[in-house]
Every structure is written in structure tokens, then in C-alpha cells.
Scaffold this motif. Structure first.
Motif, PDB file in Angstrom:
ATOM      1  N   LEU A 138     -27.756  -9.354 -49.470  1.00 36.12           N
ATOM      2  CA  LEU A 138     -29.195  -9.430 -49.699  1.00 36.12           C
ATOM      3  C   LEU A 138     -29.928  -8.340 -48.924  1.00 36.12           C
ATOM      4  CD1 LEU A 138     -31.645 -10.907 -50.880  1.00 36.12           C
ATOM      5  CD2 LEU A 138     -31.599 -12.404 -48.858  1.00 36.12           C
ATOM      6  N   ILE A 139     -29.511  -8.091 -47.695  1.00 34.74           N
ATOM      7  CA  ILE A 139     -30.134  -7.031 -46.897  1.00 34.74           C
ATOM      8  C   ILE A 139     -29.879  -5.669 -47.523  1.00 34.74           C
ATOM      9  CG2 ILE A 139     -30.082  -5.858 -44.660  1.00 34.74           C
ATOM     10  CD1 ILE A 139     -29.462  -8.551 -43.376  1.00 34.74           C
ATOM     11  N   MET A 140     -28.650  -5.455 -48.014  1.00 30.12           N
ATOM     12  CA  MET A 140     -28.303  -4.171 -48.606  1.00 30.12           C
ATOM     13  C   MET A 140     -28.955  -3.963 -49.968  1.00 30.12           C
ATOM     14  SD  MET A 140     -24.267  -3.762 -47.603  1.00 30.12           S
ATOM     15  CE  MET A 140     -24.213  -2.105 -48.257  1.00 30.12           C
ATOM     16  N   ALA A 141     -29.343  -5.044 -50.616  1.00 26.20           N
ATOM     17  CA  ALA A 141     -29.954  -4.920 -51.945  1.00 26.20           C
ATOM     18  C   ALA A 141     -31.355  -4.322 -51.878  1.00 26.20           C
ATOM     19  CB  ALA A 141     -30.001  -6.278 -52.626  1.00 26.20           C
ATOM     20  N   ILE A 142     -31.992  -4.388 -50.724  1.00 27.20           N
ATOM     21  CA  ILE A 142     -33.348  -3.847 -50.550  1.00 27.20           C
ATOM     22  C   ILE A 142     -33.228  -2.472 -49.905  1.00 27.20           C
ATOM     23  CG2 ILE A 142     -35.622  -4.251 -49.549  1.00 27.20           C
ATOM     24  CD1 ILE A 142     -34.873  -7.213 -49.351  1.00 27.20           C
ATOM     25  N   VAL A 146     -37.820   0.344 -47.051  1.00 29.28           N
ATOM     26  CA  VAL A 146     -38.719  -0.701 -47.556  1.00 29.28           C
ATOM     27  C   VAL A 146     -38.531  -1.989 -46.756  1.00 29.28           C
ATOM     28  CG1 VAL A 146     -39.298  -2.124 -49.544  1.00 29.28           C
ATOM     29  CG2 VAL A 146     -38.782   0.301 -49.854  1.00 29.28           C
ATOM     30  N   LEU A 147     -37.284  -2.352 -46.495  1.00 34.53           N
ATOM     31  CA  LEU A 147     -37.016  -3.562 -45.719  1.00 34.53           C
ATOM     32  C   LEU A 147     -37.543  -3.418 -44.294  1.00 34.53           C
ATOM     33  CD1 LEU A 147     -35.757  -6.335 -45.451  1.00 34.53           C
ATOM     34  CD2 LEU A 147     -33.559  -5.225 -44.952  1.00 34.53           C
ATOM     35  N   ALA A 148     -37.352  -2.234 -43.698  1.00 33.34           N
ATOM     36  CA  ALA A 148     -37.857  -2.012 -42.343  1.00 33.34           C
ATOM     37  C   ALA A 148     -39.378  -2.121 -42.301  1.00 33.34           C
ATOM     38  CB  ALA A 148     -37.404  -0.641 -41.838  1.00 33.34           C
ATOM     39  N   ILE A 149     -40.047  -1.562 -43.307  1.00 32.14           N
ATOM     40  CA  ILE A 149     -41.513  -1.660 -43.374  1.00 32.14           C
ATOM     41  C   ILE A 149     -41.935  -3.121 -43.512  1.00 32.14           C
ATOM     42  CG2 ILE A 149     -43.515  -1.103 -44.794  1.00 32.14           C
ATOM     43  CD1 ILE A 149     -42.154   1.553 -45.461  1.00 32.14           C
ATOM     44  N   ILE A 168     -31.702  -4.750 -37.996  1.00 33.64           N
ATOM     45  CA  ILE A 168     -31.447  -5.625 -39.150  1.00 33.64           C
ATOM     46  C   ILE A 168     -31.037  -4.806 -40.369  1.00 33.64           C
ATOM     47  CG2 ILE A 168     -32.547  -7.228 -40.763  1.00 33.64           C
ATOM     48  CD1 ILE A 168     -34.272  -8.204 -38.439  1.00 33.64           C
ATOM     49  N   VAL A 169     -31.690  -3.671 -40.558  1.00 31.33           N
ATOM     50  CA  VAL A 169     -31.371  -2.821 -41.709  1.00 31.33           C
ATOM     51  C   VAL A 169     -29.942  -2.285 -41.626  1.00 31.33           C
ATOM     52  CG1 VAL A 169     -31.900  -0.591 -42.756  1.00 31.33           C
ATOM     53  CG2 VAL A 169     -33.747  -2.179 -42.218  1.00 31.33           C
ATOM     54  N   ALA A 232     -36.068   5.291 -37.575  1.00 29.48           N
ATOM     55  CA  ALA A 232     -37.149   5.168 -36.595  1.00 29.48           C
ATOM     56  C   ALA A 232     -38.178   6.274 -36.772  1.00 29.48           C
ATOM     57  CB  ALA A 232     -36.568   5.201 -35.181  1.00 29.48           C
ATOM     58  N   ALA A 233     -37.706   7.491 -37.080  1.00 30.99           N
ATOM     59  CA  ALA A 233     -38.647   8.595 -37.314  1.00 30.99           C
ATOM     60  C   ALA A 233     -39.478   8.337 -38.564  1.00 30.99           C
ATOM     61  CB  ALA A 233     -37.874   9.904 -37.448  1.00 30.99           C
ATOM     62  N   GLY A 234     -38.857   7.769 -39.600  1.00 36.74           N
ATOM     63  CA  GLY A 234     -39.603   7.439 -40.807  1.00 36.74           C
ATOM     64  C   GLY A 234     -40.679   6.395 -40.541  1.00 36.74           C
ATOM     65  N   LEU A 235     -40.336   5.370 -39.765  1.00 33.38           N
ATOM     66  CA  LEU A 235     -41.337   4.357 -39.424  1.00 33.38           C
ATOM     67  C   LEU A 235     -42.439   4.953 -38.558  1.00 33.38           C
ATOM     68  CD1 LEU A 235     -39.037   1.291 -38.662  1.00 33.38           C
ATOM     69  CD2 LEU A 235     -40.506   1.618 -40.648  1.00 33.38           C
TER      70      LEU A 235
END
Length: 299
Positions: A138-142, A146-149, A168-169, A232-235
């Protein structure tokens, strides 16, 4: 008699550390990556000594100065200053400390939790295995960003929550890797012998099986470090990671995006720092993979 002397004079086979280094250094890209990563870690650790200025100090009247090779530069600011007069070189050095801290924290926590869940899934099987793997699927499906955001939107943007979200990602890759490696080891004779001799399940997981799963895990940890820095840089670029005025490379990119055309060096330096670090870590990870897997070693 001569044959005995010849056998005695034959050199001893290299130890595991020497054999590993010999295989690793055959990959010149990996050696170059190791050197660059070592320099970046050195700069991050001793940033408070090497940085010429405080990364948060604003020098009024010296904003948007170009780097030393451009006209209008100042010798006190080798890489120029940003929009509010902060020294770019100092912020890059302290930014290496923040970005590497995030990457290492994510790597360590993901590895510890991933190893625990992967071993539990492999040894207990049944509904426990299905439940753990389905959650990882389920985590890998997102998509990861996007999941981190989504996670940051729920728990709030700051440095600690960035580490939680990126952990978590990145967790599924460790869980699935350890589970697959452990399942492959469980079918081998030494595990059967340990079970017959009465070794308890916890000791069987941690002492007997886990050491034989470390080679792919080490490679994944090295590559996961670069992925964590990128996430982390993307966030940070989106304003959901480390918050200003903290000198984090992604946040530095976000702060200077309005100057991309008029003062491109202000945005170029953090981008180059991210690119160089991630590329060097990936090169080093490729070398680790080749050195730890005998099938990939060069003849």
C-alpha cells in the motif's frame, strides 16, 4: 620436499576486508564517489570551523553578491550572498550537515524497523506475513513524494516530521529485501541444523540468519541515503521540510527560485550540492554492490 617449501612460500589468501577493498577499488567511479562523499561528510562535521561566516547572519548592503570569479564580487564572500545578504558558502556547508543528518537518520531508522518487520514476516509467515507485506504494498502504491506530502500535511512541516515522512516512504524496500533474503536463507542446511539443535527463534533470526542478509542490506542502505536526501530536498523545496532560516539545500532552492533568471548562481549552488552528493553516493553504492556480490566482481 621442494613441493612442501613451495606450499609454505605461497602467499596467504587475503582477508575479507582486504578482498572487499580490492574488489571495491576496481570500480574507479565508486572510489571517486567515496572520496567525494568523505569530503562532504568532513565539511558537514566541521562546518562550524570551516565556514567563514554564521549561516544565519545577514550582511546589510551585501545582498545578491556574485561569486568570486564574477565582476562585482567581494573576497569575503567566495560564492556570493543570497537575497538577504547571507553567505552562500557558509550556508552550503551547514546545509550539508542538515541534509546528511536527515539522510542518515532516515537510513538508520528505516533499516532498524525494516529489518525487524522483514524478519518477523519471514519467520512467522501466515497472517502476519500477509499483513506486513500488504501494508508495504500500500505504501509503495502511492508515489513517494505524494505520500510524503500527505504525511507532512497531517503531522506538520518541520525537520523531525520530515524524517518521519521520508522514513515511512522508504521503509518498504528494506522490509521486502530482508524478507526475501531471510526466506532464501531459511531453506539452507545451516538453518535446519540450528533448528534441530534447539536454537530459539529470536536467536535464529538475529544471530543465525540476519548476518547472511547484510550484504544486500548494506547496498540498499547506501542507495537509500541518496534517496532520503532527494526526498528531503523535494519537501524542503515545497516548503514542507526544514523551515527557514535553517540552511537546508532544498529550502535554499525554494528561497531563491525568484532569482533564477536574474541571479542564477544563488539557485545553482544548492542544486549542484544536491546533485554532487546524490551522484557520489550512488556511485559508491554501485561499488559496494559489486564488491559484496562475488558474482559481480571483475575477473
Amino acid at each position: 620436499m621442494p613441493s612442501d617449501q613451495t606450499a609454505a612460500a605461497a602467499p596467504a589468501p587475503p582477508g575479507p576486508v582486504r578482498a572487499f577493498w580490492r574488489a571495491f577499488r576496481e570500480n574507479r567511479g565508486a572510489v571517486a564517489g567515496l572520496i567525494v562523499v568523505s569530503i562532504i561528510f568532513f565539511v558537514a562535521i566541521f562546518a562550524n570551523v570551516l565556514a567563514p561566516h554564521d549561516p544565519l547572519e545577514q550582511f546589510r548592503g551585501f545582498s545578491k553578491l556574485p561569486p568570486f570569479w564574477a565582476e562585482g564580487s567581494d573576497s569575503r564572500f567566495l560564492l556570493g550572498t543570497d537575497a538577504v545578504g547571507r553567505d552562500m558558502l557558509s550556508r552550503l556547508m551547514y546545509g550539508a550537515r542538515v541534509s546528511l543528518f536527515i539522510g542518515l537518520a532516515v537510513m538508520v531508522v528505516s533499516m532498524l524497523v525494516g529489518v525487524a518487520l522483514g524478519l518477523v514476516a519471514a519467520f512467522f509467515g501466515g497472517i502476519v506475513d500477509v499483513l506486513i507485506i500488504r501494508v508495504m504494498d500500500l505504501i509503495m502504491a502511492i508515489p513517494s513524494l505524494v505520500l510524503a506530502i500527505l504525511i507532512i500535511a497531517i503531522i506538520g512541516p518541520n525537520l523531525t516530521n520530515t524524517i518521519v515522512a521520508v522514513t515511512i516512504v522508504g521503509l518498504p524496500r528494506y522490509v521486502r529485501l530482508v524478507r526475501a533474503s531471510a526466506l532464501a536463507e531459511l531453506s539452507k542446511d545451516y538453518v535446519t541444523a540450528a533448528k534441530v539443535s534447539g536454537v530459539r527463534k529470536f536467536r535464529l533470526m538475529t544471530v543465525t540468519v540476519l548476518p547472511n542478509c547484510l550484504a544486500p542490506l548494506i547496498v540498499q542502505a547506501a542507495l537509500g541515503l541518496s534517496d532520503a536526501i532527494l526526498e528531503a530536498a523535494g519537501l524542503g523545496f515545497l516548503g514542507l521540510g526544514a523551515q527557514p532560516p535553517m540552511p537546508e539545500w532544498g529550502a535554499m532552492l525554494a528561497d531563491t527560485r525568484d532569482l533564477m533568471l536574474s541571479h542564477p548562481w544563488v539557485m545553482a549552488f544548492p542544486g549542484l550540492a544536491i546533485l554532487t552528493t546524490v551522484l557520489a553516493i550512488n556511485l559508491m553504492g554501485d561499488g559496494l554492490r559489486d564488491a559484496l556480490d562475488p558474482r559481480l566482481r571483475r575477473s
